[in-house]
Write an enzyme that holds these catalytic residues in place. Sequence first.
Site, PDB file in Angstrom:
ATOM      1  N   ARG A  26       0.848  -1.337  -0.012  1.00 61.38           N
ATOM      2  CA  ARG A  26       0.084   0.034   0.005  1.00 61.38           C
ATOM      3  C   ARG A  26       0.897   1.345   0.185  1.00 61.38           C
ATOM      4  NH1 ARG A  26      -3.634  -0.473   4.655  1.00 61.38           N
ATOM      5  NH2 ARG A  26      -2.081  -1.556   5.680  1.00 61.38           N
ATOM      6  N   LYS A 120     -20.267   2.370  -6.971  1.00 59.38           N
ATOM      7  CA  LYS A 120     -19.805   0.931  -7.217  1.00 59.38           C
ATOM      8  C   LYS A 120     -19.446   0.814  -8.669  1.00 59.38           C
ATOM      9  CE  LYS A 120     -21.169  -2.579  -4.968  1.00 59.38           C
ATOM     10  NZ  LYS A 120     -20.213  -3.206  -4.211  1.00 59.38           N
ATOM     11  N   ASP A 607     -27.859  -6.231   9.812  1.00 58.46           N
ATOM     12  CA  ASP A 607     -27.855  -5.200   8.777  1.00 58.46           C
ATOM     13  C   ASP A 607     -27.519  -5.667   7.353  1.00 58.46           C
ATOM     14  OD1 ASP A 607     -27.622  -2.943  10.466  1.00 58.46           O
ATOM     15  OD2 ASP A 607     -25.462  -3.393  11.137  1.00 58.46           O
ATOM     16  N   CYS A 651     -28.260   0.865   3.660  1.00 54.82           N
ATOM     17  CA  CYS A 651     -27.539   2.405   3.490  1.00 54.82           C
ATOM     18  C   CYS A 651     -27.923   3.187   2.409  1.00 54.82           C
ATOM     19  CB  CYS A 651     -25.994   2.070   3.436  1.00 54.82           C
ATOM     20  SG  CYS A 651     -25.272   1.730   4.702  1.00 54.82           S
ATOM     21  N   HIS A 702     -22.586  11.332   7.317  1.00 56.25           N
ATOM     22  CA  HIS A 702     -21.452  11.557   6.321  1.00 56.25           C
ATOM     23  C   HIS A 702     -21.005  12.673   6.561  1.00 56.25           C
ATOM     24  CE1 HIS A 702     -23.761   8.050   4.684  1.00 56.25           C
ATOM     25  NE2 HIS A 702     -22.788   7.461   4.898  1.00 56.25           N
TER      26      HIS A 702
HETATM   27  N1  GLN Z   1     -24.361  -1.403  12.384  1.00 54.92           N
HETATM   28  C1  GLN Z   1     -23.273  -0.771  11.456  1.00 54.92           C
HETATM   29  C2  GLN Z   1     -22.727   0.544  11.967  1.00 54.92           C
HETATM   30  O1  GLN Z   1     -23.453   1.004  12.771  1.00 54.92           O
HETATM   31  C3  GLN Z   1     -23.972  -0.616   9.970  1.00 54.92           C
HETATM   32  C4  GLN Z   1     -22.982  -0.153   9.142  1.00 54.92           C
HETATM   33  C5  GLN Z   1     -23.694   0.272   7.821  1.00 54.92           C
HETATM   34  O2  GLN Z   1     -24.743   0.103   7.681  1.00 54.92           O
HETATM   35  N2  GLN Z   1     -22.890   0.020   6.725  1.00 54.92           N
HETATM   36  O3  GLN Z   1     -21.583   0.869  11.898  1.00 54.92           O
HETATM   37 ZN    ZN Z   2     -25.565   2.194   6.752  1.00 54.27          ZN
END
Ligand code: GLN
Ligand code: ZN
Length: 763
Positions: A26, A120, A607, A651, A702
């Site tokens: 890396r 992606k 999730d 997400c 974010h």
């Molecule tokens: N439970 C995970 C978190 O809170 C969910 C992350 C995600 O949705 N990518 O980090």
């Molecule tokens: Zn998420």
Amino acid sequence: MSTPTPPTAKPFAATVLGAPRIGPDRELKRAIEGYWAGRISAEGLAGTAADLRRRSWQELAAAGLDSIPVNTFSYYDQVLDTAVMLDALPDRVAGIDDPLDRYFAAARGNAEVTPLEMTKWFDTNYHYLVPEIAPTTQFRLRPEKVLAEIAQARGTGIDPRPVVVGPITFLALAKAVDGGPEPLSRIDDVVSCYFELIDRLVDAGVEWVQFDEPALVTDIADGLPELAADVYGRLSAVTRRPAILVATYFGDPGAALGALARTAVEAIAVDLIEGSVEAVAAVPELANKLVVAGVVDGRNIWRTDLDAALATLGSLLGSAGDLAVSTSCSTLHVPYSLAPEAGLDDNLRGWLAFAAEKYTEVATLASALRNGRESQAAAFDASRAALATRATDPRLADAGVRTRLAACTDADITRTAAATRLAQQQEHLNLPPLPTTTIGSYPQTSAIRLARAALRSGDIDDAEYVRRMHAEIADVVALQERIGLDVLVHGEPERNDMVQYFAEQLDGFFATANGWVQSYGTRCVRPPILYGDVARPAPMTVDWITFAQSLTTKPVKGMLTGPVTILAWSFVRNDQPLADSANQIALAIRDETVDLEKAGVAIIQVDEPALRELLPLRNADKSAYLDWAVKAFRLSTSGVADTTQVHTHLCYSEFGEVIGAIAALDADVTSIEAARSHMEVLDDLNQVGFANGVGPGVYDIHSPRVPGAEEIRDSLTSALKAVDAQRLWVNPDCGLKTRNTDEVTESLTNMVAAAQAARTALG
Ligand code: GLN
Ligand code: ZN
């Protein structure tokens, strides 16, 4: 049509479509991040980059490849590089004078400008930057980067085959902004630049150019085969040009293969891992083309069955004018080399091929194709012997897991009617309307990272590690109680990564030591390798969750990662259908949910942020995928009592084709991103008849910005127009691990205040 084959272009026999660029250790990541931090000069960065390119070309040549791809290097992303080559960066970065700083501003933003959107790259875990086509976008050729890399390659004694994202794929992946036209409508303007490019490449002495057109294996736009016929018909009609290789990969090009074959391009690359030999045999016009046969898997880590690959190549001999051996796509998607992987047992080592090993496989196959299998007898013997152990290794066929899965019926993926469940859960949980919660993770503090590093290096023992994690959990629980949240979490401090954490504890997975691959920019991931049948030797999360629960009277959610996401972020088995692997993982997760329930955990979140990521590239394949994906999720969540509340988290807010599948997951509560507007997201769900609990994220995690209580309150008011208060949950749009504790405290305090105000208004 006449074939204006440039006289100097000789066919080649062995190549790859591209190679990794982050450096075996890396190095590029460190150099670029050092440049961003001001520790490394632009010259220092350029020196590291030049060195990595040279080493990569030399490695390919030394392995025996006779055509070497160049311009597959990138400081960030090849699609962004193409936007730069076409002078099509957005106006908002145009004022930044320094080209490198402008480039990085487009990639990741700065204090003044927002970056390009990232998404992606087809169905891989690589992410590219989405080019923006505005009404003002003018395309102009800026070939400096590709010409410089060609010159460097020549200086190194390498005869370069430059690789450039093709015009169709570039525009198919772009998006219209500021009321700009549909990007593909600009194809003629873009193709003009490619006319100029091929002219410049001839000046640079280039004999072969590769245009990457993976868009041709998808249905992302209508009429792609016709467009391919037109664009490559025109480009190949030029007489002063290099020989052209059009590379399709990630699937079967379908009608585009014949369309390309009827143009005068010299070569077409086909992915024979995802695509088929029959598709090639069906196109008679390939009889005067060089077919670049992708028989070595460029994106998965399995050793090639050399006998099978040679048989595939043999069956193509009658259909292709000439044949070259290649990887199915760029090896960007696999780690550099097996050499640093000391922790592999002999069987497992024998089954794998990372990028370096794949180069040798390509060269071996090319030589066997020319000179007979006997010329490579040792390599074929070794391949056969390794495969034999893979066929008989007991870890690949666990009778217990298989019998259990075979006995599963619809009853195992079906819970009681949702309304009945929700009533029982409410009685049990007694939550207020508009319950507040979070998605799982809390800030990954430096104390957490230090503890993990200390455990790895042996500076602390397991007991001390657990003690430190408990301290983190206690802090997070206390914080949530102070803020006044209704449903708490333990904060996930013990998880380096939401997939790797589970893979490390499940049988059938192997975690590599140095198997890094680029995810985006300087961000690299180390996907676990799923090689065998999956079983769960012991509970994976119960101790952490019950510890958190012991600290509070509020309910604490158990947190698990779902089967589809675990698959999507791993290198997967290629010896059984993905659905079978998904179901095996689902059983392991199901066992965990049952153990959590037994330990008194009343809410469990599974999730599935990657549900949409694995969606196949062709429309025809999508429903079969969604069917098994939904079933695997339901298998993982249907083992618990009606009183146990199952949550899931996704997400994204652009559900599009997966909206029906989200409803079909039948989670009691689904938290989702709601970047557009609450109403739209909720209306979409209402339209497919979704009537379970839903938590549209009320603020964007974010960004470091702290949302005000008023603004969250407004979101809730609008959400309540689409969903009644009984069903609406209040939560951020994703996990909080990338934020700091101050931001999280303020934001969540405002969120709870907004929920309370909304409750009061409800009366
Ligand atoms: N439970 C995970 C978190 O809170 C969910 C992350 C995600 O949705 N990518 O980090
Ligand atoms: Zn998420």
